[in-house]
Design an enzyme around this catalytic site. Sequence first.
Site, PDB file in Angstrom:
ATOM      1  N   ASP A 161       0.818  -1.208   0.000  1.00 36.29           N
ATOM      2  CA  ASP A 161       0.000   0.000   0.000  1.00 36.29           C
ATOM      3  C   ASP A 161       0.861   1.272   0.000  1.00 36.29           C
ATOM      4  OD1 ASP A 161      -2.269   1.516   0.070  1.00 36.29           O
ATOM      5  OD2 ASP A 161      -2.684   1.204   2.191  1.00 36.29           O
ATOM      6  N   HIS A 162       0.425   2.252  -0.759  1.00 37.63           N
ATOM      7  CA  HIS A 162       1.100   3.557  -0.809  1.00 37.63           C
ATOM      8  C   HIS A 162       2.606   3.430  -1.016  1.00 37.63           C
ATOM      9  CE1 HIS A 162      -1.858   6.695  -0.406  1.00 37.63           C
ATOM     10  NE2 HIS A 162      -2.569   5.864   0.315  1.00 37.63           N
ATOM     11  N   GLU A 263      -3.034  -0.356  -8.703  1.00 45.14           N
ATOM     12  CA  GLU A 263      -3.893   0.752  -8.254  1.00 45.14           C
ATOM     13  C   GLU A 263      -3.103   2.044  -8.319  1.00 45.14           C
ATOM     14  OE1 GLU A 263      -6.683   0.601  -5.023  1.00 45.14           O
ATOM     15  OE2 GLU A 263      -5.818   2.376  -4.080  1.00 45.14           O
ATOM     16  N   LYS A 305      -8.370  10.315   9.703  1.00 45.13           N
ATOM     17  CA  LYS A 305      -8.153   8.969  10.228  1.00 45.13           C
ATOM     18  C   LYS A 305      -9.098   8.630  11.378  1.00 45.13           C
ATOM     19  CE  LYS A 305      -4.658   8.483   7.489  1.00 45.13           C
ATOM     20  NZ  LYS A 305      -4.719   7.563   6.370  1.00 45.13           N
ATOM     21  N   HIS A 337      -9.893   5.413  -0.101  1.00 40.93           N
ATOM     22  CA  HIS A 337      -8.877   5.283   0.948  1.00 40.93           C
ATOM     23  C   HIS A 337      -9.364   5.911   2.247  1.00 40.93           C
ATOM     24  CE1 HIS A 337      -5.059   4.633  -1.689  1.00 40.93           C
ATOM     25  NE2 HIS A 337      -6.087   3.923  -2.113  1.00 40.93           N
TER      26      HIS A 337
HETATM   27 ZN    ZN Z   1      -4.461   6.878   0.407  1.00 41.48          ZN
END
Ligand code: ZN
Length: 487
Positions: A161-162, A263, A305, A337
């Site tokens: 991810d990321h 992605e 978050k 996200h």
């Molecule tokens: Zn993100």
Amino acid sequence: MICKFKVKRLLNKYFNLYPLSVNQTEEGIIAMAKNEKERILVINGFENYGFSGEDVTIKGIKYKVCGLNHENAMALRKALSFTAPSRVLREQRSFGLGDRLGISTHGHIKLFKRYDACPIFAQQSIRELNLTERTYEDVLDCVSFNVLQDGFKKPWGADGDHLKHEDEIRYALSLGFTMLTLDCSEHIKTDVLGMSDEEVLSKTNLSGELKNKYLNQDIKVEDKAISFSEVELARCVLTYSETIEFAKKIYFEYVDGKEVDFELSIDETSTPTLPVEHYFIARELSEAGVKLVTVAPRFCGEFQKGIDYIGDLGQFEKEMKIHVAIANHFGYKLSIHSGSDKFSVFEIIGRETKGHFHVKTAGTNWLEAMKVVAKCDASLYREVHKFALSMFEEAKKYYHVTTNINNIPDVDTLADDKLVELFDNNDCRQLIHITYGFILTNKDSKGNYVFKNRLYDLWDKESEEYANMLVKHIGRHLELLYKGMGK
Ligand code: ZN
């Protein structure tokens, strides 16, 4: 010849097995058991897979007792394919479950046995790896072992991810991660936003080809029209040219023809992605032959978050429709996200995407784990909470939040059974959410962890409590997404 029935019977008699973990094939038997203090693999057969451990012979039958280490995880993924990740991002709907602690998959499995959305059990960014001092090996191995333990036979994915840099990409892919989320934030030219139209036009030399493609055209995505003015096109070019080049380079070098889904993440910017920008990037990449499976634009409003969506729901819905139309037009799914706890927008997402989505959550799984601590060990929770407060200013450097710690009640004035209610307080949620790295890695002057081992011991003891809390909490995310789909 050894009787298979006897092999299984002895296994049952001499080991404390996890009943759902027993797998028998032509090659032999693999099962997971728990001895006094830890989980182990017990194997008969499967000679050429690279399992390493201690040989024991019971009534003439040989078993190998193996620790849960990386070597044995790799062997396990070869021996039983359902313990290895697969490419699930292309499925109708998928859901990312970042598990920072390596203990959440048990609860996630309970939940995803009931839903048709494909889980991405392993999902971690490099930032999270660094803050928790974990490795991608560990992230993936924890999932493989839990999938075996609970007998989860449906496909699941692993998301690097990321990822921003090539060394990170090579690292994740070398271990068999099946999804690559390319974070393009270092290549998006955000300073264009502050430039006047004249400045933007003077800095861009639009080619005839670009003008022909985008200006004075009747561009349609599904039933929606998209039009570019010259200055809008110039802004797209200035802001995103480098992003597009970067995405092409990574795609053709690491993704094209490989067992991995791509992605594109353009969500880590300060302003929402405009429909013209989304369309421009998608068209340029698709014409270059880049096969996007998901794209994560930055939506309007705030996806902070661990708390609910902040913003105008009407506007969110309106913009969602156009982003969905662009995604459908180019044949990929939208990826949402920071999906943790965004309860007020899940129905809209489910409805507008017609159930064709990828949603990522991460921090909320950690928050539920800390809620277990607040519920089951008040004095440990108070200690951790006070430490988190002392690290708050430092932690804010890593995450964008608007937390006001003055809104959090003093833990010493709260009764033990009220501590768990702190997790209904958004400021407290964010405090605990962003300080996880400090909490997990804090050491005393002798170099011993202050909290980590005590926390893991508690989570081990309360593993069913934690699993049930995850079923309920992550379940609430899914219920709302599916409710939207039904409309
Ligand atoms: Zn993100």
